[in-house]
Design an enzyme around this catalytic site. Structure first.
Site, PDB file in Angstrom:
ATOM      1  N   ASP A  30      36.138  42.335  42.000  1.00  0.00           N
ATOM      2  CA  ASP A  30      35.824  40.989  41.524  1.00  0.00           C
ATOM      3  C   ASP A  30      35.775  40.941  39.995  1.00  0.00           C
ATOM      4  O   ASP A  30      35.486  41.950  39.353  1.00  0.00           O
ATOM      5  CB  ASP A  30      34.471  40.564  42.120  1.00  0.00           C
ATOM      6  CG  ASP A  30      34.309  39.050  42.109  1.00  0.00           C
ATOM      7  OD1 ASP A  30      35.297  38.338  41.847  1.00  0.00           O
ATOM      8  OD2 ASP A  30      33.186  38.581  42.358  1.00  0.00           O
ATOM      9  N   ARG A  43      44.166  33.617  33.474  1.00  0.00           N
ATOM     10  CA  ARG A  43      43.606  34.376  34.598  1.00  0.00           C
ATOM     11  C   ARG A  43      44.553  35.456  35.123  1.00  0.00           C
ATOM     12  O   ARG A  43      44.128  36.541  35.501  1.00  0.00           O
ATOM     13  CB  ARG A  43      43.271  33.421  35.761  1.00  0.00           C
ATOM     14  CG  ARG A  43      42.049  32.562  35.530  1.00  0.00           C
ATOM     15  CD  ARG A  43      41.824  31.621  36.711  1.00  0.00           C
ATOM     16  NE  ARG A  43      41.601  32.346  37.956  1.00  0.00           N
ATOM     17  CZ  ARG A  43      40.428  32.848  38.333  1.00  0.00           C
ATOM     18  NH1 ARG A  43      39.369  32.688  37.570  1.00  0.00           N
ATOM     19  NH2 ARG A  43      40.307  33.491  39.477  1.00  0.00           N
ATOM     20  N   ASN A  78      40.955  32.994  49.962  1.00  0.00           N
ATOM     21  CA  ASN A  78      41.637  32.900  48.663  1.00  0.00           C
ATOM     22  C   ASN A  78      42.808  31.922  48.646  1.00  0.00           C
ATOM     23  O   ASN A  78      43.300  31.549  47.582  1.00  0.00           O
ATOM     24  CB  ASN A  78      42.127  34.283  48.185  1.00  0.00           C
ATOM     25  CG  ASN A  78      41.020  35.182  47.684  1.00  0.00           C
ATOM     26  OD1 ASN A  78      41.128  36.404  47.720  1.00  0.00           O
ATOM     27  ND2 ASN A  78      39.923  34.598  47.213  1.00  0.00           N
ATOM     28  N   TRP A  79      43.252  31.466  49.842  1.00  0.00           N
ATOM     29  CA  TRP A  79      44.325  30.442  49.867  1.00  0.00           C
ATOM     30  C   TRP A  79      43.841  29.162  49.189  1.00  0.00           C
ATOM     31  O   TRP A  79      44.641  28.324  48.784  1.00  0.00           O
ATOM     32  CB  TRP A  79      44.740  30.106  51.301  1.00  0.00           C
ATOM     33  CG  TRP A  79      45.382  31.243  52.041  1.00  0.00           C
ATOM     34  CD1 TRP A  79      44.831  31.944  53.071  1.00  0.00           C
ATOM     35  CD2 TRP A  79      46.684  31.813  51.830  1.00  0.00           C
ATOM     36  NE1 TRP A  79      45.703  32.922  53.508  1.00  0.00           N
ATOM     37  CE2 TRP A  79      46.851  32.858  52.769  1.00  0.00           C
ATOM     38  CE3 TRP A  79      47.727  31.549  50.933  1.00  0.00           C
ATOM     39  CZ2 TRP A  79      48.001  33.631  52.839  1.00  0.00           C
ATOM     40  CZ3 TRP A  79      48.885  32.318  51.001  1.00  0.00           C
ATOM     41  CH2 TRP A  79      49.012  33.342  51.942  1.00  0.00           C
ATOM     42  N   ARG A 198      31.238  46.984  44.521  1.00  0.00           N
ATOM     43  CA  ARG A 198      31.614  45.621  44.148  1.00  0.00           C
ATOM     44  C   ARG A 198      31.417  45.463  42.649  1.00  0.00           C
ATOM     45  O   ARG A 198      30.338  45.754  42.126  1.00  0.00           O
ATOM     46  CB  ARG A 198      30.774  44.590  44.901  1.00  0.00           C
ATOM     47  CG  ARG A 198      31.159  43.171  44.485  1.00  0.00           C
ATOM     48  CD  ARG A 198      30.638  42.093  45.383  1.00  0.00           C
ATOM     49  NE  ARG A 198      31.276  40.845  44.989  1.00  0.00           N
ATOM     50  CZ  ARG A 198      31.563  39.845  45.790  1.00  0.00           C
ATOM     51  NH1 ARG A 198      31.231  39.913  47.059  1.00  0.00           N
ATOM     52  NH2 ARG A 198      32.158  38.758  45.341  1.00  0.00           N
ATOM     53  N   ILE A 205      28.856  40.552  50.576  1.00  0.00           N
ATOM     54  CA  ILE A 205      29.933  41.308  51.230  1.00  0.00           C
ATOM     55  C   ILE A 205      31.206  40.456  51.337  1.00  0.00           C
ATOM     56  O   ILE A 205      32.307  40.981  51.470  1.00  0.00           O
ATOM     57  CB  ILE A 205      29.466  41.804  52.618  1.00  0.00           C
ATOM     58  CG1 ILE A 205      28.344  42.840  52.424  1.00  0.00           C
ATOM     59  CG2 ILE A 205      30.595  42.436  53.401  1.00  0.00           C
ATOM     60  CD1 ILE A 205      27.856  43.480  53.700  1.00  0.00           C
ATOM     61  N   GLU A 217      26.708  52.404  52.058  1.00  0.00           N
ATOM     62  CA  GLU A 217      25.848  52.239  50.885  1.00  0.00           C
ATOM     63  C   GLU A 217      26.540  51.239  49.962  1.00  0.00           C
ATOM     64  O   GLU A 217      27.759  51.292  49.788  1.00  0.00           O
ATOM     65  CB  GLU A 217      25.675  53.579  50.145  1.00  0.00           C
ATOM     66  CG  GLU A 217      24.948  54.621  50.953  1.00  0.00           C
ATOM     67  CD  GLU A 217      23.501  54.229  51.239  1.00  0.00           C
ATOM     68  OE1 GLU A 217      22.882  53.564  50.401  1.00  0.00           O
ATOM     69  OE2 GLU A 217      22.999  54.598  52.325  1.00  0.00           O
TER      70      GLU A 217
HETATM   71  C1  FPP Z   1      39.152  38.898  42.206  1.00  0.00           C
HETATM   72  O1  FPP Z   1      38.961  38.447  40.889  1.00  0.00           O
HETATM   73  C2  FPP Z   1      40.469  39.499  42.354  1.00  0.00           C
HETATM   74  C3  FPP Z   1      41.474  39.088  43.197  1.00  0.00           C
HETATM   75  C4  FPP Z   1      41.345  37.931  44.091  1.00  0.00           C
HETATM   76  C5  FPP Z   1      42.788  39.746  43.231  1.00  0.00           C
HETATM   77  C6  FPP Z   1      42.732  41.225  43.219  1.00  0.00           C
HETATM   78  C7  FPP Z   1      44.090  41.773  43.289  1.00  0.00           C
HETATM   79  C8  FPP Z   1      44.545  42.812  42.556  1.00  0.00           C
HETATM   80  C9  FPP Z   1      43.730  43.529  41.538  1.00  0.00           C
HETATM   81  C10 FPP Z   1      45.952  43.272  42.752  1.00  0.00           C
HETATM   82  C11 FPP Z   1      46.044  44.347  43.813  1.00  0.00           C
HETATM   83  C12 FPP Z   1      47.491  44.678  44.053  1.00  0.00           C
HETATM   84  C13 FPP Z   1      47.974  45.422  45.083  1.00  0.00           C
HETATM   85  C14 FPP Z   1      49.417  45.546  45.324  1.00  0.00           C
HETATM   86  C15 FPP Z   1      47.111  46.108  46.010  1.00  0.00           C
HETATM   87  P1  FPP Z   1      38.684  36.894  40.674  1.00  0.00           P
HETATM   88  O2  FPP Z   1      39.983  36.220  40.382  1.00  0.00           O
HETATM   89  O3  FPP Z   1      37.933  36.346  41.833  1.00  0.00           O
HETATM   90  O4  FPP Z   1      37.799  36.909  39.390  1.00  0.00           O
HETATM   91  P2  FPP Z   1      36.685  35.814  39.013  1.00  0.00           P
HETATM   92  O5  FPP Z   1      35.626  35.901  40.064  1.00  0.00           O
HETATM   93  O6  FPP Z   1      36.223  36.291  37.678  1.00  0.00           O
HETATM   94  O7  FPP Z   1      37.366  34.490  38.965  1.00  0.00           O
END
Ligand code: FPP
Length: 252
Positions: A30, A43, A78-79, A198, A205, A217
């Site tokens: 996150d 972003r 996330n969609w 996290r 979670i 844990e």
């Molecule tokens: C959460 O940060 C992150 C995501 C929704 C995307 C995570 C994906 C990757 C790091 C790429 C992984 C790639 C592969 C191929 C496995 P957020 O956007 O929710 O951050 P915020 O809470 O600060 O807005």
């Protein structure tokens, strides 16, 4: 997997006990968006840097002797993000997979995707199928990517699959136990995570591996995902090794 933010800590730090490492680590990555905002960047740059952090963690797990890593890349919720961000993420997953496949083979990584993969763009589904097939015999580390994943959905799917077997007469109700249930989860064959990490401070979670997380844990750091490096990982493992894991029992 070329980027390595920390060139030190290439081997297991001496203050960690090799015999008490988590066999399986799950991560909620996150804070990419907030990280980017703080740097005055769009972003998507946070997600790009997030890929580098994930690659380094995967390599570090392998270097230090952790057998399985599962990362939450995209939840069923996330969609609901702006269309352009969803499209960016889908294209990013596809590009990263294509770019990294050779390296994953060289590093003996077995990759698996879990979630409702049928709802992903067809070209991404193809790339996923190819990467899973090519790496299926690798034994170095099991790397699982949760994509269009929801824990409640996974549990419902398992219930439906089990109910169908009961209905067709190949399974008796009395035979349904935890082992049978686990065989019907996306993660069948993987040990349950011992540690959930996290980043970015939230204490939840978020519908991730609900069944599997029963005795994990939980380690939460304020650090945003793109800044989660080997030093941070070392800290998380030190915290894990100080925990008293009783699994509901009393230590005599
Ligand atoms: C959460 O940060 C992150 C995501 C929704 C995307 C995570 C994906 C990757 C790091 C790429 C992984 C790639 C592969 C191929 C496995 P957020 O956007 O929710 O951050 P915020 O809470 O600060 O807005």
């Amino acid at each position: 997997m070329t980027a390595s933010k920390s060139i030190y800590l290439e081997t297991l730090p001496p203050d960690l006990d090799r015999d008490a490492l988590p066999a399986h680590i799950a991560v909620i990555m996150d804070g990419n968006g907030r990280w980017a905002k703080r740097q005055g960047l769009p972003r998507f740059m946070g997600h790009r840097r997030g890929v580098d952090a994930l690659k380094d963690l995967l390599r570090c797990c392998k270097d230090w002797g952790v057998g399985a890593l599962t990362a939450y890349a995209f939840s069923t919720e996330n969609w609901g993000r702006p269309l352009e961000e969803v499209e960016f993420l889908m294209a990013l997953f596809e590009r990263v997979l294509r770019r990294e496949l050779q390296e994953m083979m060289a590093e003996d990584v077995k990759i698996r995707f879990v979630g409702n993969l049928k709802a992903l763009p067809p070209s991404l589904q193809d790339e996923i199928a190819r990467s899973m097939d090519d790496t299926k015999d690798n034994r170095g580390i099991q790397f699982t990517v949760a994509t269009n994943y929801g824990g409640r959905q996974e549990i419902l799917n398992a219930c439906r699959a089990i109910a169908s077997r009961v209905k067709e007469g190949t399974l008796h109700v009395e035979q349904i136990d935890e082992a049978v249930f686990e065989q019907n989860l996306y993660t069948a064959g993987l040990p349950a995570p011992d540690l959930l990490i996290r980043t970015s401070g939230e204490m939840r979670i978020s519908n991730f591996l609900l069944w599997q997380m029963a005795y994990a844990e939980i380690y939460v750091t304020q650090t945003a995902w793109p800044d989660f490096d080997r030093t941070e990982f070392h800290r998380a493992l030190l915290s894990y090794q100080q925990r008293d894991r009783r699994f509901g029992k009393v230590k005599m």
